[in-house]
Design a protein around this motif. Structure first.
Motif, PDB file in Angstrom:
ATOM      1  N   ARG A  11       0.825  -1.209   0.000  1.00  0.00           N
ATOM      2  CA  ARG A  11       0.000   0.000   0.000  1.00  0.00           C
ATOM      3  C   ARG A  11       0.861   1.261   0.000  1.00  0.00           C
ATOM      4  N   GLU A  41      -8.587  -1.507  -4.783  1.00  0.00           N
ATOM      5  CA  GLU A  41      -7.932  -1.022  -3.568  1.00  0.00           C
ATOM      6  C   GLU A  41      -8.015   0.499  -3.476  1.00  0.00           C
ATOM      7  N   ASN A  45     -10.794   3.049  -1.118  1.00  0.00           N
ATOM      8  CA  ASN A  45     -10.077   3.706  -0.020  1.00  0.00           C
ATOM      9  C   ASN A  45      -9.746   5.161  -0.338  1.00  0.00           C
ATOM     10  N   TYR A  51      -6.157   8.671  -1.310  1.00  0.00           N
ATOM     11  CA  TYR A  51      -5.696   7.363  -0.840  1.00  0.00           C
ATOM     12  C   TYR A  51      -4.628   7.521   0.234  1.00  0.00           C
ATOM     13  N   ALA A  56      -5.905   2.715   4.771  1.00  0.00           N
ATOM     14  CA  ALA A  56      -6.412   1.635   3.926  1.00  0.00           C
ATOM     15  C   ALA A  56      -6.078   0.280   4.533  1.00  0.00           C
ATOM     16  N   THR A  60      -8.749  -2.560   6.058  1.00  0.00           N
ATOM     17  CA  THR A  60      -8.768  -3.944   5.584  1.00  0.00           C
ATOM     18  C   THR A  60      -8.701  -4.916   6.758  1.00  0.00           C
TER      19      THR A  60
END
Length: 224
Positions: A11, A41, A45, A51, A56, A60
Motif C-alpha cells: 500500500r 484497492e 479507499n 488514498y 487503507a 482492511t
C-alpha cells in the motif's frame, strides 16, 4: 505473489505510485498484481487523490476481523476489468470520481437512462453528490436531462451523441480561450514580444479547435 493479500508495504508503494502519477496498470505491474486489484484497492479507499496507505491497511484489517467483505461497487463489479479500466481512465483525465461513476453507470445501462433516485441507490452516494456530478457532466456535454411529465422528475440520459457533444463543448471552450488570448495579445501590442507570443498561442488554439470540430462533425455518422 499475485494471489496474496496486499501488505502495508504494498500500500505504501501504491501511494508512491499515485504520487508519481503512474497509471493503475503500471502500479499493478510493479507490484506483480492484477490491475483490477489495484483499482479496487484505490477506489474503495478514497480514490487517487485521497488514498492513504495506513488508513487503507487498517480498514482492511478491521473488515477481516468483522468477517464482512466490502460489497461490490456499482461502478466496479467483480471481475469486470473493462469497467475498472474505464473508471481509471476517466479519473486520470481529470473527471471527478462520482461524475465518472455516474457516467459509467449511464453508459453501461440498457437504455442509457437513469433517474436521480436510481443513481443514488446504485452508487450509494447522497442525492446532492449525484446532482453535482450530473451538473458537471451536463456542462461538459456528456449527459442531458429529460423531464418525465407524469412523475415530475428528471431523467438523465447518455445517448449516441454524447461524445460528439462533449468534444464540441470542449472545443468551443478552447475557442473562447483563443479569442481571449488574442485580445490580450492586442492589448500588449502585436509587435511586442509578449503580444507575439500570445498571438501565436491564440492562432494555434484556434486552428486546432476548428480542425477537431470539423473532424467531429465529419465522422459523426459513425455514432448513428
Amino acid at each position: 505473489m499475485p494471489g496474496a493479500r496486499l501488505t502495508q508495504q504494498d500500500r505504501e508503494r501504491i501511494a508512491a505510485g499515485l504520487a508519481d502519477k503512474l497509471s493503475y496498470g503500471e502500479i499493478a505491474r510493479r507490484l506483480d498484481r492484477p490491475t483490477s486489484t489495484i483499482t479496487r484497492e484505490i477506489t474503495r479507499n478514497g480514490g487517487p487523490t485521497d488514498y492513504r496507505p495506513q488508513q487503507a491497511h487498517q480498514a482492511t484489517i478491521q473488515r477481516a476481523r468483522r468477517g464482512t467483505p466490502v460489497p461490490p461497487r456499482a461502478d466496479t463489479p467483480p471481475g469486470s476489468a473493462m469497467e475498472e479500466e474505464f473508471l481509471e481512465r476517466a479519473l486520470r483525465a481529470g473527471m471527478p470520481r462520482i461524475a465518472a461513476q455516474v457516467h459509467l453507470d449511464l453508459t453501461l445501462s440498457e437504455d442509457g437512462r437513469r433517474t436521480a433516485a436510481e443513481l443514488t441507490r446504485r452508487l450509494n452516494v447522497s442525492p446532492a453528490s449525484i446532482s453535482v456530478a450530473v451538473n458537471f457532466l451536463a456542462q461538459q456535454g456528456f449527459v442531458r436531462r429529460e423531464r418525465d411529465p407524469r412523475r415530475r422528475r428528471d431523467i438523465y440520459v447518455v445517448d449516441d451523441d454524447a461524445w460528439y457533444n462533449a468534444i464540441m463543448t470542449s472545443e468551443r471552450q478552447t475557442l473562447e480561450s483563443a479569442r481571449a488570448t488574442m485580445a490580450a495579445a492586442e492589448t500588449y501590442g502585436l509587435d511586442s514580444p509578449v503580444g507575439q507570443r500570445l498571438a501565436k498561442t491564440a492562432a494555434y488554439l484556434e486552428r486546432v479547435s476548428l480542425d477537431v470540430m470539423e473532424s467531429a462533425e465529419r465522422w459523426r455518422t459513425l455514432l448513428r
